[in-house]
Design an enzyme around this catalytic site. Structure first.
Site: not given
Length: 197
Positions: A125, A177-178, A195
């Site tokens: 949003h 998030t990445k 790892k």
């Protein structure tokens, strides 16, 4: 595919017609397809051979976006699958665990296992304008891609725009998030590489 894009372009050129069709297809209050559209779902959804969708799954899959479930794939009880703002493509031999939420545009590969309570969302949003309520500012989408041979642990969250490579593991409770490279294990909030596998 070309015909669908031409149809979309035509509807975008006629906002009134687009709003009218959207009203006929989607229940605005419930934010899901109307009951008569859901009855027709088997005609426009693709379900691969020997795939299974449990009866308690909420399929918010209007016909103007693709829903594709591959061969021998399973969507377990109490999941919510939503392709209203982007296609949802699920590969072969993939399992979406109990109580997961998948909001498109999302592409999930083959031999992927999502444990319980996972959220995979390509939708956000907008909230940049402090003069407007958040629900007045619309939404944005960034596609999520999950490669082949991935295991995502219980209660993890995969956020918009993320690509998870092949042969990866996301630990339980992680917030991704990445992008993740192939052959990696990530954990934490926000998720960080632990790892190489």
């Amino acid at each position: 595919m070309k015909d669908k894009e031409q149809l979309r372009a035509g509807l975008n050129a006629s906002p009134r017609l687009k709003r009218w069709l959207d009203y006929l297809i989607m229940n605005q209050r419930d934010a899901r397809p109307r009951w008569y559209i859901r009855l027709l779902a088997p005609l426009y959804q693709h379900r691969g051979s020997h795939s299974k969708i449990y009866g308690s799954v909420r399929l918010d899959t209007p016909p103007y976006r693709r829903f594709w479930l591959g061969r021998r794939s399973v969507i377990e009880s109490y999941c919510c699958i939503n392709n209203a703002v982007g296609d949802v493509i699920i590969g072969d031999h993939t399992r979406i665990g109990i109580h997961c939420t998948v909001i498109g545009p999302v592409c999930i590969g083959n031999h992927v296992n999502l444990a319980q309570g996972i959220t995979v969302t390509a939708l956000n949003h907008n909230f940049d304008d402090p003069e407007k309520r958040i629900d007045e500012q619309g939404i944005s989408t960034k596609p999520v891609v999950i490669g082949d041979d991935v295991w995502i642990g219980a209660n993890a969250v995969v956020l918009p725009g993320v690509t998870i490579g092949s042969h990866c593991v996301v630990a339980a409770g992680a917030v991704v998030t990445k992008d993740m490279e192939d052959n990696t294990l990530v954990a934490g909030v926000p998720a960080k590489m632990i790892k190489k596998l």
